[in-house]
Scaffold this motif. Structure first.
Motif, mmCIF file in Angstrom:
data_model
loop_
_atom_site.group_PDB
_atom_site.id
_atom_site.type_symbol
_atom_site.label_atom_id
_atom_site.label_comp_id
_atom_site.label_asym_id
_atom_site.label_seq_id
_atom_site.Cartn_x
_atom_site.Cartn_y
_atom_site.Cartn_z
ATOM 1 N N THR A 226 0.811 -1.217 0.000
ATOM 2 C CA THR A 226 0.000 0.000 0.000
ATOM 3 C C THR A 226 0.844 1.267 0.000
ATOM 4 O OG1 THR A 226 -0.215 -0.079 2.410
ATOM 5 C CG2 THR A 226 -2.002 -1.060 1.095
ATOM 6 N N LEU A 227 1.862 1.359 0.851
ATOM 7 C CA LEU A 227 2.645 2.590 0.911
ATOM 8 C C LEU A 227 3.384 2.872 -0.391
ATOM 9 C CD1 LEU A 227 3.431 5.036 2.572
ATOM 10 C CD2 LEU A 227 5.365 3.733 3.461
ATOM 11 N N ALA B 45 -15.771 -6.510 8.855
ATOM 12 C CA ALA B 45 -15.697 -5.047 8.866
ATOM 13 C C ALA B 45 -14.314 -4.575 8.422
ATOM 14 C CB ALA B 45 -16.018 -4.516 10.259
ATOM 15 N N ALA B 46 -13.265 -5.212 8.929
ATOM 16 C CA ALA B 46 -11.903 -4.831 8.540
ATOM 17 C C ALA B 46 -11.669 -5.089 7.060
ATOM 18 C CB ALA B 46 -10.890 -5.590 9.394
ATOM 19 N N ALA B 47 -12.137 -6.228 6.566
ATOM 20 C CA ALA B 47 -11.980 -6.537 5.142
ATOM 21 C C ALA B 47 -12.732 -5.522 4.285
ATOM 22 C CB ALA B 47 -12.462 -7.951 4.858
ATOM 23 N N SER B 48 -13.913 -5.131 4.725
ATOM 24 C CA SER B 48 -14.694 -4.141 3.978
ATOM 25 C C SER B 48 -13.976 -2.794 3.927
ATOM 26 C CB SER B 48 -16.071 -3.959 4.613
ATOM 27 O OG SER B 48 -16.774 -5.172 4.597
ATOM 28 N N LEU B 49 -13.380 -2.403 5.045
ATOM 29 C CA LEU B 49 -12.621 -1.147 5.066
ATOM 30 C C LEU B 49 -11.405 -1.234 4.151
ATOM 31 C CD1 LEU B 49 -12.811 -0.190 8.844
ATOM 32 C CD2 LEU B 49 -13.950 0.939 6.923
ATOM 33 N N ASN B 50 -10.766 -2.384 4.095
ATOM 34 C CA ASN B 50 -9.622 -2.560 3.191
ATOM 35 C C ASN B 50 -10.046 -2.459 1.734
ATOM 36 O OD1 ASN B 50 -7.504 -2.803 5.004
ATOM 37 N ND2 ASN B 50 -7.834 -4.991 5.288
ATOM 38 N N ALA C 151 -8.826 0.358 -0.892
ATOM 39 C CA ALA C 151 -8.258 -0.019 -2.184
ATOM 40 C C ALA C 151 -9.003 0.664 -3.328
ATOM 41 C CB ALA C 151 -8.296 -1.535 -2.358
ATOM 42 N N ALA C 152 -10.320 0.725 -3.231
ATOM 43 C CA ALA C 152 -11.109 1.385 -4.271
ATOM 44 C C ALA C 152 -10.793 2.877 -4.337
ATOM 45 C CB ALA C 152 -12.602 1.177 -4.006
ATOM 46 N N MET C 153 -10.594 3.501 -3.182
ATOM 47 C CA MET C 153 -10.259 4.922 -3.161
ATOM 48 C C MET C 153 -8.885 5.170 -3.786
ATOM 49 S SD MET C 153 -11.814 5.851 0.605
ATOM 50 C CE MET C 153 -10.789 7.264 0.798
ATOM 51 N N VAL C 154 -7.912 4.328 -3.463
ATOM 52 C CA VAL C 154 -6.574 4.480 -4.046
ATOM 53 C C VAL C 154 -6.626 4.241 -5.544
ATOM 54 C CG1 VAL C 154 -4.261 3.460 -4.119
ATOM 55 C CG2 VAL C 154 -5.326 3.966 -1.924
ATOM 56 N N TRP C 155 -7.347 3.217 -5.970
ATOM 57 C CA TRP C 155 -7.464 2.917 -7.394
ATOM 58 C C TRP C 155 -8.109 4.090 -8.135
ATOM 59 C CZ3 TRP C 155 -11.751 1.746 -10.645
ATOM 60 C CH2 TRP C 155 -11.382 1.251 -11.900
#
Length: 141
Positions: free
Chosen positions: A46-47, A99-104, A108-112
């Motif tokens: 991610t970074l 919940a954690a998977a959904s936030l991930n 990811a969608a926001m970064v994409w």
């Protein structure tokens, strides 16, 4: 990764029976690395990906990288604290994992999406800018 845990017995038990201590420990290590390694590799990527999107010019590389690294570290600390002290005790393990998977997935969608908009803006800028202004620090290959 969490979805693999219910299916581990199908991989573990047939091979584990009859193995010696050394071979059994190696099998456990390989299976653990396969299950945990995928998530760890994705989280570790991610970074560098966000850095590639956020840093547009060499002049801003130092400050931008420092800010991104600080935000990444603060987010990791906050996520670990919330997971241990709030998410798991309040929601439980299964719902907490979802919940954690959904936030991930949301992150990811926001970064994409931001990467696509940055790429589009860069392409438009390079098409309209004179050749002397089209310098971009080299990509690592």
């Amino acid at each position: 990764t969490a979805l693999l845990f219910p299916h581990l017995d199908a991989f573990y038990l047939p091979f584990a029976q009859g193995l010696g201590d050394t071979a059994l420990n190696l099998w456990r290590f390989l299976l653990s690395a396969a299950v945990v390694g995928v998530g760890a590799a994705l989280m570790g990527a991610t970074l560098p990906l966000i850095t590639r999107i956020a840093i547009q010019t060499p002049e801003r590389a130092g400050p931008a990288l420092g800010q991104l690294y600080g935000l990444n570290t603060a987010g990791a600390m906050l996520g670990a604290a919330l997971a241990g002290y709030w998410l798991m005790p309040v929601w439980g393990i299964r719902e907490g994992l979802w919940a954690a998977a959904s936030l991930n997935v949301l992150a990811a969608a926001m970064v994409w999406a931001s990467g696509r908009s940055v790429s589009t803006a860069q392409a438009e800028r390079q098409q309209t800018a004179p050749a002397s202004e089209c310098r971009r620090f080299p990509r690592s290959r």
